[in-house]
Motif scaffolding. Sequence first.
Motif, PDB file in Angstrom:
ATOM      1  N   SER B 171       1.756  -9.355  41.914  1.00 45.55           N
ATOM      2  CA  SER B 171       1.202  -9.302  43.265  1.00 45.55           C
ATOM      3  C   SER B 171       0.321 -10.523  43.501  1.00 45.55           C
ATOM      4  CB  SER B 171       0.358  -8.047  43.426  1.00 45.55           C
ATOM      5  OG  SER B 171      -0.539  -8.234  44.497  1.00 45.55           O
ATOM      6  N   VAL B 172       0.456 -11.117  44.681  1.00 42.37           N
ATOM      7  CA  VAL B 172      -0.396 -12.275  44.993  1.00 42.37           C
ATOM      8  C   VAL B 172      -1.459 -11.920  46.044  1.00 42.37           C
ATOM      9  CG1 VAL B 172       1.399 -13.922  44.395  1.00 42.37           C
ATOM     10  CG2 VAL B 172       1.158 -13.187  46.770  1.00 42.37           C
ATOM     11  N   GLY B 173      -1.461 -10.653  46.495  1.00 46.72           N
ATOM     12  CA  GLY B 173      -2.437 -10.241  47.505  1.00 46.72           C
ATOM     13  C   GLY B 173      -1.720  -9.735  48.746  1.00 46.72           C
ATOM     14  N   ASN B 174      -2.462  -9.471  49.804  1.00 42.76           N
ATOM     15  CA  ASN B 174      -1.850  -9.031  51.058  1.00 42.76           C
ATOM     16  C   ASN B 174      -2.074 -10.101  52.117  1.00 42.76           C
ATOM     17  OD1 ASN B 174      -1.907  -7.773  53.831  1.00 42.76           O
ATOM     18  ND2 ASN B 174      -1.091  -6.062  52.666  1.00 42.76           N
ATOM     19  N   PHE B 175      -0.975 -10.631  52.659  1.00 45.35           N
ATOM     20  CA  PHE B 175      -1.074 -11.754  53.599  1.00 45.35           C
ATOM     21  C   PHE B 175      -1.930 -11.410  54.813  1.00 45.35           C
ATOM     22  CE2 PHE B 175       0.691 -13.750  57.486  1.00 45.35           C
ATOM     23  CZ  PHE B 175       0.232 -15.035  57.261  1.00 45.35           C
ATOM     24  N   TYR B 176      -1.716 -10.226  55.375  1.00 45.81           N
ATOM     25  CA  TYR B 176      -2.437  -9.905  56.613  1.00 45.81           C
ATOM     26  C   TYR B 176      -3.929  -9.709  56.372  1.00 45.81           C
ATOM     27  CZ  TYR B 176       1.651  -9.980  59.508  1.00 45.81           C
ATOM     28  OH  TYR B 176       2.747 -10.416  60.202  1.00 45.81           O
ATOM     29  N   GLU B 177      -4.275  -9.194  55.191  1.00 50.52           N
ATOM     30  CA  GLU B 177      -5.696  -9.072  54.888  1.00 50.52           C
ATOM     31  C   GLU B 177      -6.324 -10.463  54.767  1.00 50.52           C
ATOM     32  OE1 GLU B 177      -8.260  -6.367  51.904  1.00 50.52           O
ATOM     33  OE2 GLU B 177      -7.045  -7.859  50.878  1.00 50.52           O
ATOM     34  N   ASP B 178      -5.652 -11.367  54.056  1.00 52.58           N
ATOM     35  CA  ASP B 178      -6.203 -12.705  53.839  1.00 52.58           C
ATOM     36  C   ASP B 178      -6.339 -13.477  55.152  1.00 52.58           C
ATOM     37  OD1 ASP B 178      -6.369 -12.220  51.150  1.00 52.58           O
ATOM     38  OD2 ASP B 178      -4.516 -13.278  50.633  1.00 52.58           O
ATOM     39  N   ILE B 179      -5.305 -13.471  55.963  1.00 50.96           N
ATOM     40  CA  ILE B 179      -5.348 -14.291  57.184  1.00 50.96           C
ATOM     41  C   ILE B 179      -6.335 -13.706  58.187  1.00 50.96           C
ATOM     42  CG2 ILE B 179      -3.397 -13.191  58.406  1.00 50.96           C
ATOM     43  CD1 ILE B 179      -2.663 -15.985  59.420  1.00 50.96           C
ATOM     44  N   THR B 180      -6.421 -12.379  58.243  1.00 46.21           N
ATOM     45  CA  THR B 180      -7.347 -11.768  59.188  1.00 46.21           C
ATOM     46  C   THR B 180      -8.792 -12.108  58.822  1.00 46.21           C
ATOM     47  OG1 THR B 180      -5.788  -9.969  59.520  1.00 46.21           O
ATOM     48  CG2 THR B 180      -8.037  -9.592  60.245  1.00 46.21           C
ATOM     49  N   ARG B 181      -9.106 -12.031  57.529  1.00 42.59           N
ATOM     50  CA  ARG B 181     -10.466 -12.378  57.102  1.00 42.59           C
ATOM     51  C   ARG B 181     -10.770 -13.842  57.391  1.00 42.59           C
ATOM     52  NH1 ARG B 181     -11.764  -8.949  51.625  1.00 42.59           N
ATOM     53  NH2 ARG B 181     -11.865  -6.969  52.743  1.00 42.59           N
ATOM     54  N   ALA B 182      -9.779 -14.719  57.156  1.00 37.01           N
ATOM     55  CA  ALA B 182     -10.008 -16.148  57.408  1.00 37.01           C
ATOM     56  C   ALA B 182     -10.274 -16.396  58.891  1.00 37.01           C
ATOM     57  CB  ALA B 182      -8.810 -16.968  56.924  1.00 37.01           C
ATOM     58  N   VAL B 183      -9.539 -15.701  59.762  1.00 37.80           N
ATOM     59  CA  VAL B 183      -9.732 -15.880  61.209  1.00 37.80           C
ATOM     60  C   VAL B 183     -11.091 -15.327  61.637  1.00 37.80           C
ATOM     61  CG1 VAL B 183      -8.975 -15.050  63.471  1.00 37.80           C
ATOM     62  CG2 VAL B 183      -7.294 -15.936  61.874  1.00 37.80           C
ATOM     63  N   ARG B 185     -13.807 -14.125  59.888  1.00 35.33           N
ATOM     64  CA  ARG B 185     -15.077 -14.404  59.217  1.00 35.33           C
ATOM     65  C   ARG B 185     -15.359 -15.887  59.021  1.00 35.33           C
ATOM     66  NH1 ARG B 185     -16.368  -9.918  54.698  1.00 35.33           N
ATOM     67  NH2 ARG B 185     -15.062  -8.247  55.521  1.00 35.33           N
ATOM     68  N   VAL B 186     -14.321 -16.735  59.094  1.00 35.68           N
ATOM     69  CA  VAL B 186     -14.556 -18.163  58.842  1.00 35.68           C
ATOM     70  C   VAL B 186     -14.265 -19.002  60.086  1.00 35.68           C
ATOM     71  CG1 VAL B 186     -14.089 -20.130  57.349  1.00 35.68           C
ATOM     72  CG2 VAL B 186     -13.951 -17.815  56.416  1.00 35.68           C
TER      73      VAL B 186
END
Lengths: 200, 570
Positions: B171-183, B185-186
């Motif tokens: 597993s490399v993670g969940n794409f939607y979790e990563d991109i949503t946090r980047a949008v 919170r950053v």
Amino acid sequence: MTESNSVAANRSASWLTAVRAAIVFVLLCGGLYPLLVTTAGKVMFPHQAFGSMIIVDDIAVGSELVGQPFTAPEYFHGRPSAANYDPFSVGGSNYAASNPDLRSRIAEDSDSIAQREGVAPDSIPVDLLAASGSGIDPHISPESAIVQAERVAKARDIPVSRVNELIARYTEGPTLGIFGQRRVNVLRINLALDGKESFD
Amino acid sequence: MNEVIIIYAVTLLLAWPLGKYIAGVFNGGKGTAGAVFLPVESGLYRLFGVDPSQPMSWQGYGKALLKLHLVLVLIIFGLLMAQGLLFLNPDGIGGMSWDLALHTAVSFLTNTNQQHYSGQAQLSYLAHTFGIVTLQVVTPAAGMAALVAIVRTLLGRSDKKSQPSSDGTVSVGNFYEDITRAVVRVMLPVAAVVALIIASQGVPNSYEGARTAIPLDQTAGMTEQNIPIGPVAPMVAIKQVGTNGGGWYGPNSSVPLENPTPVSNFVQTVSLVLIPAALVFALGFMTGRRRLAMVVMGVMVVMSVSLTSVAIWSENQPNAAFSGLAAEGPNLEGKEVRFGASATALWGSWTTQTSNGSVNGMHDSFNPIGGMIPMIDMFINVTFGGIGVGLIGFLLFLLLAAFLGSLMIGRAPEIAGKALETREMKLVCIALLIQPLLILGFSAITVAFPALTGNSNPGFHGISQVIYEYTSAFANNGSGFEGLGDDSVWWNVTCAVNLALGRFIPILAPLAVAASLAAKRSAPEGRGSLSIDTPTFGLMTLAVIVMFTLLSFMPVLILGPIAEALALMS
């Protein structure tokens, strides 16, 4: 990409999800974010929000941030513009240093400025001959203003010392002594010459 | 000079705490910030219809990323074609041609922002905000997500997320979790802060149409001056912080409405490098390998300072065309008086080191050596680099250096205790070699048919214009030697190909490499293994980057800028 991958999580990657996420992102990032910032910016900085316009006797005579063409002898002239100071067709000359067209443009301008101001070509400041990147650069260097002082004074029949005084007053230095270059806003100093800008 | 040193120092000092914050965002994402943002994020997941705790394989992650991008590009393409018929268009701007709309949509989808149009005259407010700004927020977030997935898988602390499951899938993670946090919170918070600062300096903020002024000198031939405004500040802010680069006005941040003062120039210059540099520090905080992060940062700063110094030196030399016709002075053709030569050269170097591509002066009019630096910056493209993708590219060079370094000390190639074998090195080579192949191939074809080039400058500089354009497209940079007549079907379509391949191969191939390495049995890192967090290894990586770039691109540099410089000297 076999279906048997235990963590392939195909449900998360469905087309429907992509469509829903894309629409939400368009509304959030393209709708809400600019709307909130624009509203806040308009409330906090109302003058800047609408283009930093200069209003004289209820007439917009220009923007502090946008240069204008000047050719009359009683005004300071700005830099050469590849866009003729039209903000809808902004742009630089994009001439390379090796382009013969650049050399001939400068030769022509250098000649006419030298004649107009009564100075030697090699004492004309570079910025007065170089086209800006935007084509609407509102500034010239103080040196470029000083070169024009005598001609402006003569055309207006006022002492040169008075024009030089105005140049000194309208010269902005680097912010905090560090950021940016010394410069004169051409429209504002010309408004001052016409008595349309109050001195502070 | 002080200005340049202070900008370097402020940027790196701000990048450190931001990097720590970003690492927290992706390592669990709880804490004070979590209390604010988690409810927003779970609302978004519900709207998307995803379960963010569901892990994805690298293929699943890659597919999720590609599908979202494909949907976005279709929406934006349609918007650009139809903008003339839609609302939020006070200046009555018409739709784009199919090839220009295609190029524009792909260009912004790939975080490139190469523009074959002039925004103030060819985009409605609707297209600018809902179309362009959306992609300027989402695409750097996608790059950041991909980086986080790769770092987590390749170098992460052994947590449950990167352990192979029973059938060997990682597993490399969940794409939607990563991109949503980047949008959430950053990208959006940082952009909003920058937007308000530059708004205070004079960047317009309004949905109303253009202003009209009556110019002072009516003898100069302009009876009315129409001044385009708009919701400019939010776009310019995300353009700068998101390694995007596509501005509201055609000549970008050289335009005083887009970059009004030396203060706005300072903030926008810092914004170029801020997040890319913060991600290097974040790498250290996320994986606990702080020394590795310092080595990476060291190599990047060495490359950045040496290339930028050359650019600043060059632009402070006189432009050859002015010789004898003006007073001695720096090259100011295409530059703004308020910024001057050094601040413009700094920007020109940073914007190409970060894959940003915004400009505050015209690169086409830089002196030949000054114009060569942005090209070298884009060939390398990992001196900071674009958000996420820059560091991913650097990690590829790190793998190559580890491979070569291991062989040099007579050991089986490995990194972080995992064996580097044929499959991984093949993928690394594909990701690296496609760059010279595409840039040089397309340049050769275009130069061979002069009718296609659209050159505005003759001679050696004409070759530079073509190489610059394809390099910029592949590097997902977006700056240009803008005299080039690039709004033609040939340029629009071939650049779109370079844009897409230059974006997605360098993301997907490293993702596959990371997953492939993570699936292997890990040998403990011992005294005999190659240490990748030492200055020696940093030097090795630097040498690999320099050699790779020189071998690929030295010939075209000689044909273009170096030949032009020599011709001007004689």
